[in-house]
Design an enzyme around this catalytic site. Sequence first.
Site, PDB file in Angstrom:
ATOM      1  N   ARG A  26      14.079   3.230  42.058  1.00 38.04           N
ATOM      2  CA  ARG A  26      13.866   4.278  43.058  1.00 38.04           C
ATOM      3  C   ARG A  26      15.152   4.523  43.838  1.00 38.04           C
ATOM      4  NH1 ARG A  26      14.777   1.794  47.100  1.00 38.04           N
ATOM      5  NH2 ARG A  26      14.825   3.763  48.176  1.00 38.04           N
ATOM      6  N   GLY A  27      15.131   5.613  44.627  1.00 35.54           N
ATOM      7  CA  GLY A  27      16.334   6.029  45.333  1.00 35.54           C
ATOM      8  C   GLY A  27      17.113   6.958  44.403  1.00 35.54           C
ATOM      9  N   ARG A  69       9.374  12.243  38.515  1.00 36.51           N
ATOM     10  CA  ARG A  69       9.314  12.516  39.958  1.00 36.51           C
ATOM     11  C   ARG A  69      10.061  13.830  40.200  1.00 36.51           C
ATOM     12  NH1 ARG A  69      10.924   7.692  43.880  1.00 36.51           N
ATOM     13  NH2 ARG A  69       9.553   8.807  45.310  1.00 36.51           N
ATOM     14  N   CYS A 140      14.402   4.534  55.474  1.00 34.73           N
ATOM     15  CA  CYS A 140      14.308   4.306  54.030  1.00 34.73           C
ATOM     16  C   CYS A 140      15.426   3.369  53.554  1.00 34.73           C
ATOM     17  CB  CYS A 140      14.313   5.639  53.269  1.00 34.73           C
ATOM     18  SG  CYS A 140      13.621   5.496  51.591  1.00 34.73           S
ATOM     19  N   ASP A 209      17.681  13.023  49.009  1.00 32.62           N
ATOM     20  CA  ASP A 209      17.215  13.183  47.630  1.00 32.62           C
ATOM     21  C   ASP A 209      17.675  14.512  47.067  1.00 32.62           C
ATOM     22  OD1 ASP A 209      15.166  11.230  48.989  1.00 32.62           O
ATOM     23  OD2 ASP A 209      15.170  10.873  46.824  1.00 32.62           O
ATOM     24  N   ASN A 219      14.731  14.387  52.323  1.00 35.42           N
ATOM     25  CA  ASN A 219      14.829  12.920  52.266  1.00 35.42           C
ATOM     26  C   ASN A 219      13.459  12.342  52.603  1.00 35.42           C
ATOM     27  OD1 ASN A 219      16.514  10.510  51.927  1.00 35.42           O
ATOM     28  ND2 ASN A 219      16.248  10.192  54.121  1.00 35.42           N
ATOM     29  N   LYS A 220      13.360  11.020  52.543  1.00 31.52           N
ATOM     30  CA  LYS A 220      12.112  10.296  52.775  1.00 31.52           C
ATOM     31  C   LYS A 220      11.312  10.846  53.969  1.00 31.52           C
ATOM     32  CE  LYS A 220      10.745   7.703  50.779  1.00 31.52           C
ATOM     33  NZ  LYS A 220       9.767   8.114  49.716  1.00 31.52           N
ATOM     34  N   LYS A 245      23.620  15.133  44.767  1.00 29.22           N
ATOM     35  CA  LYS A 245      22.391  15.452  45.509  1.00 29.22           C
ATOM     36  C   LYS A 245      22.271  16.940  45.832  1.00 29.22           C
ATOM     37  CE  LYS A 245      21.979  10.889  45.953  1.00 29.22           C
ATOM     38  NZ  LYS A 245      22.130  10.183  47.210  1.00 29.22           N
TER      39      LYS A 245
HETATM   40  C1  RUB Z   1      14.406   7.231  48.557  1.00 27.57           C
HETATM   41  C2  RUB Z   1      15.091   8.029  49.622  1.00 27.57           C
HETATM   42  C3  RUB Z   1      16.561   7.771  49.833  1.00 27.57           C
HETATM   43  C4  RUB Z   1      17.373   8.742  48.975  1.00 27.57           C
HETATM   44  C5  RUB Z   1      18.847   8.401  48.944  1.00 27.57           C
HETATM   45  O1  RUB Z   1      13.059   7.628  48.351  1.00 27.57           O
HETATM   46  O2  RUB Z   1      14.526   8.890  50.263  1.00 27.57           O
HETATM   47  O3  RUB Z   1      16.914   7.973  51.160  1.00 27.57           O
HETATM   48  O4  RUB Z   1      16.890   8.724  47.639  1.00 27.57           O
HETATM   49  O5  RUB Z   1      19.069   7.171  48.268  1.00 27.57           O
HETATM   50  P1  RUB Z   1      12.161   6.804  47.301  1.00 27.57           P
HETATM   51  P2  RUB Z   1      20.491   6.889  47.561  1.00 27.57           P
HETATM   52  O6  RUB Z   1      12.125   5.393  47.766  1.00 27.57           O
HETATM   53  O7  RUB Z   1      10.823   7.465  47.356  1.00 27.57           O
HETATM   54  O8  RUB Z   1      12.808   6.944  45.944  1.00 27.57           O
HETATM   55  O9  RUB Z   1      21.537   7.065  48.612  1.00 27.57           O
HETATM   56  O10 RUB Z   1      20.414   5.470  47.072  1.00 27.57           O
HETATM   57  O11 RUB Z   1      20.645   7.876  46.451  1.00 27.57           O
END
Ligand code: RUB
Length: 326
Positions: A26-27, A69, A140, A209, A219-220, A245
């Site tokens: 995730r992320g 997703r 998050c 995201d 974002n979250k 992004k």
């Molecule tokens: C994760 C989320 C993170 C972004 C950025 O949501 O909202 O803030 O994805 O992450 P989930 P990164 O847990 O639902 O995937 O900087 O690692 O890309």
Amino acid sequence: HGAMTTQTLDEAVESTAGAIASMEIRGAATIAAAAADALAAQAEASTASDPETFRRELRAAARRLHETRPTAVSLPNALRYVLRRMDGDRGGDVTDVDALRRNVVGAAQEFDDRLDRAQEELGKVGANRLRDGDVVMTHCHSTDVLSCVEAAVDQGKQLEAYVKETRPRNQGHITARRLRELGVPVTLIVDSAAHRYLPEADHVLVGADSIAADGSVINKIGTSGLAVSARELGTPIVVAAQTIKLHPETLTGHTVEIETRDEREVVDESTRGDIGDIEVANPAFDVTPPRYVDAIVTESGQFPPESIVTLMRELFGESADEPWKE
Ligand code: RUB
């Protein structure tokens, strides 16, 4: 989605897709790297004997990964990056499967390397905003945010953090552990305590995201409320987001789909039974309008949200093709 496919997907594609859907992976950045790697695995494992079969397999693998997703645009951006390079940079007419395979594996590796480099560069930019002794508030778990904190710590700056737990999946726990490992003292708070502690914070640091052409940050869930609170209290809101992004389809008026997840993330079966027949809403993300964002920190420097569209045009042009379509 939904088109039937006769292609056999490699096991690695299925397991990566499953892990993204269940949020084991995730992320946004991590999802993008995993998707690129899964395309490489498909290419390595393919037993296709002709180029067109190979291309069809890769497109099917990309569709399977894409449907997991909907919100993090880094996923389709990663698939696009790799598939566009499948036929090499001379374009078209690759006649043997081994050349296609080499191109896909090479592009996936190149994508991963660029992702790592971008995150490191972005970290240095973000670190410049942070001063010794500053307190940050996070929401998050974002690897782009942590890169900024790590770079600042490497510069010898001492930071402290308020970490929102981030219901319902508690990604704040991951952030808390990582920050502790970096030597940053952490105070974990429930999401609803953010406004109470914001006066003690010098920065709100969040990831993204997707970023839309108007500078909105997706974002979250809870990011927009945090940003409104922070603006009210005068705390700067910084979004750490590599250019992967940026959501190219928003250049032509499309909106970003917000994922809705299972209600069981919010209420377990027994709680559900006790409460009875009511609605439960569980959107995974929200949209923070650009007026609540002070800076978007990328590997190409920091931008006010209103000017991100220029960077988006430069990097993605006006077209967001879908090379995974049949
Ligand atoms: C994760 C989320 C993170 C972004 C950025 O949501 O909202 O803030 O994805 O992450 P989930 P990164 O847990 O639902 O995937 O900087 O690692 O890309």
